[in-house]
Design a protein around this motif. Structure first.
Motif, PDB file in Angstrom:
ATOM      1  N   THR A   1       0.836  -1.269  -0.250  1.00 55.29           N
ATOM      2  CA  THR A   1      -0.031  -0.113  -0.071  1.00 55.29           C
ATOM      3  C   THR A   1       0.811   1.325  -0.123  1.00 55.29           C
ATOM      4  O   THR A   1       0.722   2.205  -0.659  1.00 55.29           O
ATOM      5  N   VAL A   2       1.869   1.145   0.880  1.00 57.89           N
ATOM      6  CA  VAL A   2       2.624   2.382   0.832  1.00 57.89           C
ATOM      7  C   VAL A   2       3.527   2.614  -0.701  1.00 57.89           C
ATOM      8  O   VAL A   2       3.678   3.523  -1.082  1.00 57.89           O
TER       9      VAL A   2
ATOM     10  N   ARG B   1       2.072   1.623  -3.513  1.00 59.69           N
ATOM     11  CA  ARG B   1       1.194   2.382  -4.463  1.00 59.69           C
ATOM     12  C   ARG B   1       1.032   3.882  -4.251  1.00 59.69           C
ATOM     13  O   ARG B   1       0.929   4.594  -4.930  1.00 59.69           O
ATOM     14  N   VAL B   2       1.028   4.233  -2.767  1.00 64.74           N
ATOM     15  CA  VAL B   2       0.955   5.774  -2.764  1.00 64.74           C
ATOM     16  C   VAL B   2       2.127   6.288  -3.391  1.00 64.74           C
ATOM     17  O   VAL B   2       1.944   7.426  -3.938  1.00 64.74           O
TER      18      VAL B   2
ATOM     19  N   ASP C   1       2.046   6.186  -7.070  1.00 71.95           N
ATOM     20  CA  ASP C   1       0.720   6.426  -7.486  1.00 71.95           C
ATOM     21  C   ASP C   1       0.412   5.482  -8.667  1.00 71.95           C
ATOM     22  O   ASP C   1      -0.123   5.694  -9.855  1.00 71.95           O
TER      23      ASP C   1
ATOM     24  N   THR D   1      -5.029   2.277  -7.453  1.00 68.87           N
ATOM     25  CA  THR D   1      -5.987   3.085  -6.712  1.00 68.87           C
ATOM     26  C   THR D   1      -6.009   2.841  -5.167  1.00 68.87           C
ATOM     27  O   THR D   1      -5.946   1.379  -4.689  1.00 68.87           O
ATOM     28  N   VAL D   2      -5.779   3.928  -4.320  1.00 71.44           N
ATOM     29  CA  VAL D   2      -5.706   3.600  -2.953  1.00 71.44           C
ATOM     30  C   VAL D   2      -6.768   4.591  -2.350  1.00 71.44           C
ATOM     31  O   VAL D   2      -6.808   5.578  -2.770  1.00 71.44           O
ATOM     32  N   SER D   3      -7.680   4.049  -1.369  1.00 69.35           N
ATOM     33  CA  SER D   3      -8.556   4.920  -0.839  1.00 69.35           C
ATOM     34  C   SER D   3      -8.075   6.200  -0.301  1.00 69.35           C
ATOM     35  O   SER D   3      -6.903   6.361   0.156  1.00 69.35           O
TER      36      SER D   3
ATOM     37  N   LYS E   1      -4.479   6.797   1.780  1.00 66.82           N
ATOM     38  CA  LYS E   1      -3.715   7.611   1.137  1.00 66.82           C
ATOM     39  C   LYS E   1      -2.971   8.736   1.929  1.00 66.82           C
ATOM     40  O   LYS E   1      -2.033   9.196   1.987  1.00 66.82           O
ATOM     41  N   LYS E   2      -4.038   9.582   2.567  1.00 63.80           N
ATOM     42  CA  LYS E   2      -3.926  10.379   3.366  1.00 63.80           C
ATOM     43  C   LYS E   2      -3.242  10.064   4.587  1.00 63.80           C
ATOM     44  O   LYS E   2      -2.022  10.844   5.028  1.00 63.80           O
TER      45      LYS E   2
ATOM     46  N   VAL F   1      -1.063   7.447   4.824  1.00 65.07           N
ATOM     47  CA  VAL F   1       0.368   7.051   4.519  1.00 65.07           C
ATOM     48  C   VAL F   1       1.286   8.498   4.124  1.00 65.07           C
ATOM     49  O   VAL F   1       2.376   8.590   4.719  1.00 65.07           O
ATOM     50  N   GLU F   2       0.465   9.438   3.500  1.00 65.33           N
ATOM     51  CA  GLU F   2       1.305  10.834   3.078  1.00 65.33           C
ATOM     52  C   GLU F   2       1.634  11.644   4.449  1.00 65.33           C
ATOM     53  O   GLU F   2       2.637  11.968   4.288  1.00 65.33           O
TER      54      GLU F   2
END
Length: 338
Positions: free
Chosen positions: A18-19, A21-22, A25, A28-30, A34-35, A37-38
């Motif tokens: 998941t990290v 993918r964020v 990019d 798609t991450v929810s 995404k918020k 992880v960022e």
């Protein structure tokens, strides 16, 4: 101890994928994940390793440029132009110096390939069939810049200035100022574009104006100050009748030539006019201010970088094999009308 992607995943309470993918990019991450992880990435000032990221995206966001001499102001301006595009694209530029030696150029291409760079801009001396074959074996695209391929000019994408036409126009400018005894200080004879093609432009202008000069009026240097000085010294010592003008194939050599003439009490431009090539910054502040051929190497670098990024995108956008940047004759104080 440096923060890793595993640490970010643990703190954000998500998987490593998941990290990834964020960061990239890539899927798609929810918005919530995404918020989260960022925020963790920002709080830890985490900067993912480009090579590790490249294993996922097949991109490193690094391009390389190979130049013969990083001290030459031409390659400084060229690199600035290239880097201006890289910054817009969030790419890092890796600069490599070859010394103009083919063995080193081949070695550097291999090193850049091992580092999984995304593309290469190549400013060589003699891009012959050996180099072309080596470039085509690599997985990354290559764009020649400031240099055409002697092994076949349409074999690689190229961004360059028209060396024959630029030198032809420069010599024509001298002829228009009533010079008929014109000497030539060129680049290395094995340099296809800046050496051989500029000599061709010189000879073409003389031929069309039915001007014949002795072989002793033609010398080849290596674009350094010392070679300009020594080439001018040989022309001075080997000719009973001196030229009234000298076409010099870069500004650094032109300044070396003027230095020798001053040491021999020959006035520039009263006795001999000097015309340079490149329009380097140093020529504007030298005495006399240097007349020259202006090439925007910054713009050449920009055009070459944009061409490389188009190739890297792998879209079917038509790209010309060879693109030229314009040149312009700049009159200053080192050339006079006779």
């Amino acid at each position: 101890m440096s923060i890793t992607i595993q640490d970010i995943a643990k703190e954000a309470k998500v998987s490593i994928s998941t990290v990834s993918r964020v960061i990239n990019d890539s899927k798609t991450v929810s918005p919530e994940l995404k918020k989260r992880v960022e925020e963790v990435i920002k709080r830890n000032d985490f900067k993912p390793n480009s090579l590790a990221r490249g294993l996922i995206t097949n991109k490193t966001n690094i391009i390389g440029i190979i130049v013969p001499d990083i001290s030459n102001p031409v390659f400084g301006a060229l690199t600035k132009g290239i880097n201006s595009v890289c910054e817009q694209k969030n790419y890092t530029l890796m600069v490599c110096e070859s010394g103009g030696k083919q063995e080193k150029e081949i070695e550097l291409l291999k090193i850049l390939g091992d580092k999984k760079i995304d593309g290469v801009l190549f400013a060589g001396v003699d891009v012959n069939t050996t180099l072309i074959d080596g470039m085509k074996k690599n997985e990354f695209p290559v764009v020649l810049v400031t240099q055409e391929a002697s092994g076949g000019e349409e074999m690689l994408y190229t961004v360059v200035h028209d060396n024959i036409r630029a030198t032809y126009d420069a010599v024509s400018f001298l002829i228009e100022n009533n010079h008929k005894k014109i000497a030539f200080i060129g680049g290395p004879e094995n340099d296809y574009s800046s050496g051989q093609k500029r000599l061709t432009g010189f000879q073409l202008a003389l031929k069309e104006n039915e001007i014949v000069v002795p072989d002793s009026y033609i010398e080849h240097g290596d674009f350094s100050f010392d070679s300009g000085y020594n080439c001018m010294k040989r022309i001075y010592e080997e000719n009973l009748v001196l030229p009234t003008a000298v076409m010099v194939c870069n500004d650094v050599m032109a300044i070396g030539a003027i230095r020798f003439l001053k040491s021999a009490n020959v006035s520039v431009p009263d006795d001999i006019s000097i015309l340079g090539f490149d329009d380097s910054e140093i020529g504007k502040y030298f005495t006399p201010e240097l007349s020259t051929v202006r090439i925007s190497y910054f713009d050449e670098g920009v055009k070459a970088a944009k061409t490389l990024f188009k190739l890297m995108s792998k879209k079917n956008t038509p790209i010309p094999k060879t693109q030229f940047v314009p040149h312009k004759i700049i009159r200053r104080n080192s050339v006079r009308r006779i």
